[in-house]
Write a protein that holds these residues in place. Structure first.
Motif, PDB file in Angstrom:
ATOM      1  N   ALA A  96      31.328  43.782  36.086  1.00  0.00           N
ATOM      2  CA  ALA A  96      32.423  42.828  36.647  1.00  0.00           C
ATOM      3  C   ALA A  96      33.669  43.621  36.481  1.00  0.00           C
ATOM      4  CB  ALA A  96      32.736  41.955  36.311  1.00  0.00           C
ATOM      5  N   GLU A  97      33.703  44.241  35.343  1.00  0.00           N
ATOM      6  CA  GLU A  97      34.996  45.232  34.932  1.00  0.00           C
ATOM      7  C   GLU A  97      35.374  46.209  35.743  1.00  0.00           C
ATOM      8  OE1 GLU A  97      37.839  46.719  32.299  1.00  0.00           O
ATOM      9  OE2 GLU A  97      36.924  44.433  32.698  1.00  0.00           O
ATOM     10  N   ARG A  98      33.908  47.066  36.537  1.00  0.00           N
ATOM     11  CA  ARG A  98      33.823  48.221  36.662  1.00  0.00           C
ATOM     12  C   ARG A  98      34.525  47.838  38.679  1.00  0.00           C
ATOM     13  NH1 ARG A  98      28.419  49.209  34.426  1.00  0.00           N
ATOM     14  NH2 ARG A  98      27.416  48.538  36.103  1.00  0.00           N
ATOM     15  N   HIS A  99      33.891  47.075  39.027  1.00  0.00           N
ATOM     16  CA  HIS A  99      34.670  46.628  40.398  1.00  0.00           C
ATOM     17  C   HIS A  99      35.517  45.701  39.607  1.00  0.00           C
ATOM     18  CE1 HIS A  99      31.246  48.204  42.851  1.00  0.00           C
ATOM     19  NE2 HIS A  99      30.179  46.886  41.652  1.00  0.00           N
ATOM     20  N   ARG A 100      36.838  44.877  39.051  1.00  0.00           N
ATOM     21  CA  ARG A 100      37.734  44.627  39.131  1.00  0.00           C
ATOM     22  C   ARG A 100      37.709  43.109  39.231  1.00  0.00           C
ATOM     23  NH1 ARG A 100      42.181  49.102  40.753  1.00  0.00           N
ATOM     24  NH2 ARG A 100      41.812  50.763  38.672  1.00  0.00           N
ATOM     25  N   VAL A 101      36.638  42.695  39.033  1.00  0.00           N
ATOM     26  CA  VAL A 101      36.024  41.033  39.488  1.00  0.00           C
ATOM     27  C   VAL A 101      36.234  40.148  37.811  1.00  0.00           C
ATOM     28  CG1 VAL A 101      34.528  39.363  40.161  1.00  0.00           C
ATOM     29  CG2 VAL A 101      34.625  41.719  41.061  1.00  0.00           C
ATOM     30  N   TRP A 102      37.311  39.723  38.261  1.00  0.00           N
ATOM     31  CA  TRP A 102      37.739  38.632  37.338  1.00  0.00           C
ATOM     32  C   TRP A 102      36.931  37.987  36.731  1.00  0.00           C
ATOM     33  CZ3 TRP A 102      41.455  39.788  34.800  1.00  0.00           C
ATOM     34  CH2 TRP A 102      42.868  40.299  35.580  1.00  0.00           C
ATOM     35  N   CYS A 103      36.170  37.799  35.786  1.00  0.00           N
ATOM     36  CA  CYS A 103      34.525  37.495  35.185  1.00  0.00           C
ATOM     37  C   CYS A 103      35.065  36.822  33.978  1.00  0.00           C
ATOM     38  CB  CYS A 103      33.830  38.718  34.999  1.00  0.00           C
ATOM     39  SG  CYS A 103      32.496  38.380  33.641  1.00  0.00           S
ATOM     40  N   VAL A 104      34.025  35.073  34.205  1.00  0.00           N
ATOM     41  CA  VAL A 104      34.244  34.202  32.763  1.00  0.00           C
ATOM     42  C   VAL A 104      32.351  34.445  32.424  1.00  0.00           C
ATOM     43  CG1 VAL A 104      33.908  32.022  32.322  1.00  0.00           C
ATOM     44  CG2 VAL A 104      35.781  32.737  33.392  1.00  0.00           C
TER      45      VAL A 104
END
Length: 410
Positions: A96-104
């Motif tokens: 998620a961090e690599r794809h810039r996806v906000w993640c919970v």
């Protein structure tokens, strides 16, 4: 990251891909809100709770029955990671961090890029509460704040002024049987926002003391054989104040459409072109017997209950009640506004076949501090009402359910 507070924002997820990893209790709690937001939800999990599985069966979500794999978050806008596999959670979080996806992350909030606030809703407003200090995050504290704010908005104890022009109109609010805690949350909120309240005698009177000083309260009490405000005058008052652009609440006891003449008022407002909102209330026909320990239905005792008005005696030509047919029923009979006519009502029921030994209960001032219950039978109820000085308002229950209590025999 822990040194800075989270930045609050509202995500518009309609039609956008949201990936949920894990089909357990966390997903079960979070999925309804994501569905309500219109998200395109893809669930990745080998198994799921029955409720989550039902969402997939209904086509609300797409379920891939397998563990997380690299690449699952490539097309996501938002991700909820909630598996029981710590390593998989860490790998998904890194993706998620690599794809810039906000993640919970449900297992490690400090390693997540987004937090789920404690949320609640009230009349088009969403309340979301986040702890500002990451080192002192306490979900129970934020949930308690959320609950306090939402409850205040719902019951009217927390009122924000409307700065936009409101549409003039009238709310016909059922206030319930008398206990102020038994009004609906919507009814209480509308009371708190009212400019004018036209109140019945049987409405929850204690709520009137909570109204702000600027609210005009009009007494529309209809006291039997005493002073009363004619229905036409009530209708005119509703229309007059609404036409002045005021928010008007017609506060009625019980439910507006259960012997409350609510439809007459709604019709008068419709003829005058005044918008009308009906807020149902808890009817005394069910709630008052319940408060006195009497169920209107009970397995093996009563499979039906009938509610009638007793304000007109059976031998009165104005009566619309088929008393001979009611006498033949075996279920429960609930009589409203019948205290002064109960003698003739009992005679009619017995004359048409109901046993004079049929139990009767009269519950006066039900759900209030003055509540009291008086028991009798159809054969003795007339004299009991006089001897016990039973006064209206009282709900009368006729039938075998009167003898069914918490330790009943049936």
């Amino acid at each position: 990251m822990a040194e800075h507070p989270a930045y609050p924002v509202g995500l518009r997820l309609t039609g956008r891909r949201v990936v949920v990893l894990g089909g357990g209790q966390v997903a079960q709690r979070r999925l309804p809100a994501l569905l309500a937001a219109g998200a395109d939800i893809r669930l990745v999990s080998p198994d799921a709770t029955p409720s989550v599985e039902a969402m997939a069966d209904a086509g609300e979500i797409t379920w891939e029955r397998r563990p997380y794999e690299e690449g699952d978050l490539a097309d996501a806008w938002y991700a909820l990671i909630a598996t029981s596999d710590t390593a998989a959670n860490a790998a998904a979080s890194a993706e998620a961090e690599r794809h810039r996806v906000w993640c919970v992350r449900s297992d490690d909030a400090d390693r997540a890029t987004a937090w789920t606030p404690a949320t609640g809703h009230s009349e088009g407003v969403t309340v979301a509460v986040l702890t500002t200090d990451a080192r002192g995050r306490d979900p129970r504290h934020t949930a308690a704040i959320r609950d306090a704010v939402v409850e205040g908005l719902r019951d009217g104890t927390l009122v924000a002024p409307h700065h936009r022009t409101r549409t003039a109109g009238v709310a016909l609010v059922g206030g319930g049987p008398g206990d102020p805690d038994l009004i609906t949350v919507r009814g209480r909120r509308l009371l708190a926002e009212a400019d004018v309240v036209i109140a019945d005698r049987l409405g929850p009177r204690d709520l009137l003391a909570e109204l702000p000083p600027h609210v005009e309260v009009i007494d529309a009490a209809k006291i039997p054989y005493g002073r009363f405000m004619a229905q036409e005058a009530i209708n005119n008052a509703l229309i007059e104040h609404a036409e002045q652009g005021k928010a008007v609440v017609r506060l009625k006891g019980g439910d507006p459409f259960v012997f409350g003449r609510g439809m007459e008022e709604a019709q008068a407002l419709a003829e005058a072109g005044i918008p009308c909102t009906v807020v149902p209330g808890i009817s005394s026909s069910i709630s008052v017997p319940g408060a006195a320990g009497i169920p209107v239905t009970h397995r093996g005792v009563a499979h039906e209950f009938t509610v009638v008005s007793g304000h007109v005696a059976p031998d009165d030509e104005r009566s619309l009640v088929d008393w001979p047919s009611l006498a033949k029923l075996t279920g429960t009979l609930v009589i409203l506004m019948g205290v002064d006519k109960i003698g003739k009502i009992a005679e009619a029921l017995v004359a048409h076949g109901r046993s004079p030994e049929t139990p009767v209960a009269l519950v006066q001032e039900g759900t209030t501090a003055a509540q009291r219950r008086v028991d009798a039978t159809l054969g003795t109820v007339a004299e009991t009402v006089v001897a016990q000085e039973v006064k209206p308002p009282a709900v009368i229950v006729v039938g075998e359910v009167v003898g069914v209590g918490p330790h009943g025999t049936a």
